[in-house]
Design a protein around this motif. Structure first.
Motif, PDB file in Angstrom:
ATOM      1  N   GLU A 116       0.840  -1.210   0.000  1.00  0.00           N
ATOM      2  CA  GLU A 116       0.000   0.000   0.000  1.00  0.00           C
ATOM      3  C   GLU A 116       0.869   1.251   0.000  1.00  0.00           C
ATOM      4  O   GLU A 116       0.605   2.220  -0.732  1.00  0.00           O
ATOM      5  CB  GLU A 116      -0.915  -0.020   1.220  1.00  0.00           C
ATOM      6  CG  GLU A 116      -1.933   1.113   1.236  1.00  0.00           C
ATOM      7  CD  GLU A 116      -2.869   1.040   2.434  1.00  0.00           C
ATOM      8  OE1 GLU A 116      -4.053   1.390   2.267  1.00  0.00           O
ATOM      9  OE2 GLU A 116      -2.399   0.653   3.531  1.00  0.00           O
TER      10      GLU A 116
ATOM     11  N   ALA B 245      -7.201   1.820  -0.799  1.00  0.00           N
ATOM     12  CA  ALA B 245      -7.366   0.541  -0.105  1.00  0.00           C
ATOM     13  C   ALA B 245      -8.367  -0.381  -0.790  1.00  0.00           C
ATOM     14  O   ALA B 245      -8.104  -1.580  -0.977  1.00  0.00           O
ATOM     15  CB  ALA B 245      -7.784   0.800   1.344  1.00  0.00           C
TER      16      ALA B 245
ATOM     17  N   GLU C 233      -5.318  -6.382   6.489  1.00  0.00           N
ATOM     18  CA  GLU C 233      -4.139  -5.506   6.526  1.00  0.00           C
ATOM     19  C   GLU C 233      -2.917  -6.203   7.123  1.00  0.00           C
ATOM     20  O   GLU C 233      -1.785  -5.748   6.943  1.00  0.00           O
ATOM     21  CB  GLU C 233      -4.474  -4.234   7.315  1.00  0.00           C
ATOM     22  CG  GLU C 233      -5.506  -3.373   6.589  1.00  0.00           C
ATOM     23  CD  GLU C 233      -5.681  -2.002   7.235  1.00  0.00           C
ATOM     24  OE1 GLU C 233      -4.982  -1.721   8.226  1.00  0.00           O
ATOM     25  OE2 GLU C 233      -6.511  -1.226   6.721  1.00  0.00           O
TER      26      GLU C 233
END
Length: 732
Positions: free
Chosen positions: A583, A590, A620
């Motif tokens: 990321e 996202a 995540e």
């Protein structure tokens, strides 16, 4: 000679007076009366008609016409009374035969008597307004024989009984019936109508009332309709065989009333066999029979049409509002098209392609298609599916047929501008991904839309095709000016005009260094050849082909999205990367990044990455490595992005909001056009006129029209009347 006086000739009467025998008239009448008796007794062969004619002639000449006429009446009356007695005593089946035989004899006698008394007919009868001999004979037959108290009702009952027998399947003597009923016709139209036709029609009504009631109690709708056809055919045949031709319309009307009209509602709504059952089970023959029978009676087709319309609307409502059936947009639209094809065939095959039924079908589809607010989106998705892969290998004629069907559904949409929004988005994706089956089919559909809605509707769509062509030429120019770029990564760029393409937010993304350098070179080239323009990269819309080598030297070419390329290129420098690291390195939003990783790590057969820990969703805390065990039987592997075909709820709201915003200037333009031509108009009429003007694109909301009027008043385009607040004036 010429000088001599002309002589005047004069014919003088006989000087001697002619004296007529005082008993001359009696003697002569006796001769004639005897002749009439002989004629009725079938002994006319021995008579000298020349002599008889001369005797009748002399009687009239000697002013005995009245005596001759009265004598004729008395003589014929006498004979007809005798005939009447012989008919009255006849029994059973011989009754009609006796009547018919005597009627034929009377007609022959009448012809001879008329010839014998022809001079009286021509002179005396016409001058005294008496009834001519032939007509007199018919009238006497009517009054003495037909209207005899012992014959009249018996004759009628016999005839009606024979008709009844024939209707119930017995064989009757049709020739005898024809002769007897023709007797009524010969006696005059009123005699035929009063003495036979009227009672015949009443008896027929009662017969068919009872019979139809029996049928409807024991038959289903299809069988009843078959039985209902039979009497209509039989009655027409009956008229042809032995009734007056004018009776056909009357008896047909009776059958139609008793057999069809009185049972229409019950027939169409009959459980398990009525019209709805026929529609559901494609019973074309039964529906065709119902149409041909019901069209004979007043409002018959209206009832059939109303039942069909009600069924169509209920079926359509169920189809478009069922959440299960709305899950797959392509199937949703295909079901609608299948239903349309089905009812088109029914109307053509069974309902004689009746325009009123076609109109009912159109209004029904328009009604239920617009009950689902997502219909414009689904139709666009259906087109998208067909033009991406569904029309591959299909003949041009069939492609055109499918597009025509789509256009038919499009015409029913009230919110055509919503369809335009979605269609533009889907067309953009097809053009940019190069996934369209046929450019010709794409352009063909745009031509159809242009024909339907005008140039304004398709101008931006045509602009998209123009951009694709211009981009191709620009790219050729770019590579011609940079020959050194023939080695290494290749960049393919589509330059899209902002106004023509669907507005897309610029999504941030860090491109790999190799690609970023190429992008900057293209930017410099493009801005150098086009002044006053700006370029912004839509990385979320791009694709890439990258070469990859997996364990055991497995080589593949991967077709991926730009985002997926950015992620995969990171693994050239790292063996393992966490979600957070990816990321941070790519700066992909996202939601997009999760979908991108999911498609590369969680889809069987496309899993070029391995996720730890293994699960269907991306978290995540996950980390990723290259899947060295990846294999595919294909060298080229396409890795799609996991995405819902339909819009998410926020996307849906956003599209709706954009549509509402786009409508505002269109509503305002319509108000100004109307007020410019009318100058002064009240509120209700403005609403009506604006709705009418815009209905080809969308159904304008009266509340929104009111808001636009207020906005135009604020900007001094309109003003309210000082005395009537509902009246608006245009300000030049």
């Amino acid at each position: 000679m010429s000088n001599q006086k002309k002589r005047n000739f004069q014919i003088e009467p006989f000087k001697q007076r002619v004296i007529v025998d005082p008993k001359y008239s009696d003697k002569t009448w006796k001769i004639l009366e005897h002749a009439i008796h002989e004629i009725y007794n079938h002994n006319a062969s021995g008579l000298s008609f020349e002599e008889l004619y001369r005797n009748a002639y002399n009687m009239v000449l000697h002013k005995f016409g009245q005596k001759l006429y009265n004598g004729l009446v008395l003589s014929m009356t006498f004979h007809l009374k005798e005939i009447c007695k012989s008919i009255e005593v006849s029994q059973g089946g011989s009754f009609l035969e006796q009547l018919n035989r005597n009627w034929n004899d009377h007609n022959k006698a009448l012809e001879m008597i008329r010839d014998m008394l022809m001079y009286m007919d021509r002179t005396y009868v016409s001058s005294t307004n008496n009834t001519p001999v032939h007509e007199l004979g018919l009238n006497l037959w009517r009054d003495i024989v037909v209207h005899s108290s012992k014959i009249q009702s018996r004759l009628l009952n016999t005839l009606l009984d024979l008709v009844h027998k024939e209707r119930t399947g017995e064989v009757i003597d049709r020739l005898l019936m024809r002769n007897v009923i023709k007797m009524f016709m010969d006696l005059g139209e009123i005699v035929y109508q009063e003495d036979f036709e009227k009672p015949f029609l009443e008896a027929s009504a009662e017969f068919y009332k009872v019979e139809s009631q029996e049928f409807i109690e024991c038959c289903d709708c299809g069988d009843y309709l078959k039985k209902a056809e039979k009497p209509l055919i039989e009655e027409v045949e009956r008229v042809a065989h032995y009734l007056d031709v004018k009776s056909e319309e009357k008896i047909t009307s009776v059958v139609e009333r008793e057999v069809i009209a009185n049972h229409m509602q019950r027939l169409v709504h009959m459980e398990n066999s009525g019209l709805v059952n026929m529609l559901l089970n494609d019973k074309y023959e039964d529906m065709g029979r119902m149409y041909s029978l019901f069209r004979r009676v007043t409002n018959g087709l209206v009832i059939v049409r109303d039942v069909m319309t009600l069924h169509l609307r209920e079926m359509g409502k169920q189809l478009v509002t069922d959440p299960e059936k709305s899950k797959d947009p392509v199937e949703f639209v295909q079901r609608l098209l299948d239903e349309r094809d089905k009812y088109d065939k029914i109307i053509v095959t069974a309902f004689n392609n009746d325009k009123t039924f076609q109109n009912a079908l159109n209004s029904s589809f328009e009604y239920f298609l617009n009950l689902n607010t997502r219909s414009p989106e689904f139709i666009s998705l259906f087109v998208d599916d067909k033009l991406r892969r569904g029309l591959k290998g299909v003949r041009d004629d069939d492609v055109d047929l499918i597009l025509d069907k789509v256009m038919m559904l499009f015409r029913y949409l009230q919110e055509k501008d919503v369809f335009e929004k979605y269609y533009k988005q889907h067309l953009a994706k097809r053009l940019l991904s190069g996934k369209t089956v046929s450019d010709e089919a794409e352009r063909n559909l745009i031509v159809k839309l242009k024909t339907e809605c005008g140039y304004q509707f398709t101008s931006k769509l045509e602009g998209m095709f123009t951009d694709m062509k211009t981009s191709h030429d620009t790219l050729l120019g770019f590579y011609n000016s940079h020959p050194e770029l023939s080695e290494g990564p290749t960049l393919v760029v589509q330059v899209l005009t902002t106004g023509s393409w669907p507005t897309q937010p610029t999504v941030p993304c860090n491109l790999p260094a190799e690609v970023s350098v190429l992008c900057e070179k293209f930017r410099s080239y493009y801005l150098g050849t086009h002044t006053g323009r700006r370029l912004s990269w839509q990385t979320n819309m791009g694709t890439a082909d990258i070469k990859a080598v997996f364990g055991k030297n497995q080589k593949h070419e991967l077709n991926v999205s730009t985002f997926q390329m950015c992620v995969l290129m990171l693994f050239n420098n790292s063996d393992r990367l966490s979600y957070k690291e990816i990321e941070q390195a790519t700066e992909i939003p996202a939601s997009d990044l999760k979908r991108c990783l999911q498609s590369m790590a969680c889809v069987k057969g496309k899993n070029v990455l391995r996720k730890e820990p293994m699960s269907k969703d991306i978290a995540e805390e996950d980390s990723f490595v290259v899947n060295e065990r990846f294999t595919s039987k294909f060298y080229k592997v396409k890795i799609g992005t996991v995405a819902a075909q339909k819009e998410t709820e926020p996307e849906k709201q956003e599209t709706r909001q954009r549509v509402e915003e786009d409508r505002k200037p269109q509503i305002e333009a319509a108000i100004v056009r109307i007020m410019k031509s009318r100058r002064v108009l009240d509120h209700n009429n403005i609403i009506t006129e604006v709705t009418k003007q815009l209905q080809s694109r969308f159904l304008a909301n009266p509340t929104e029209i009111k808001k636009r009027i207020e906005s135009l008043i604020e900007r001094d385009f309109l003003e309210r009347d000082s005395t009537d607040r509902k009246l608006y004036r245009y300000l030049a």
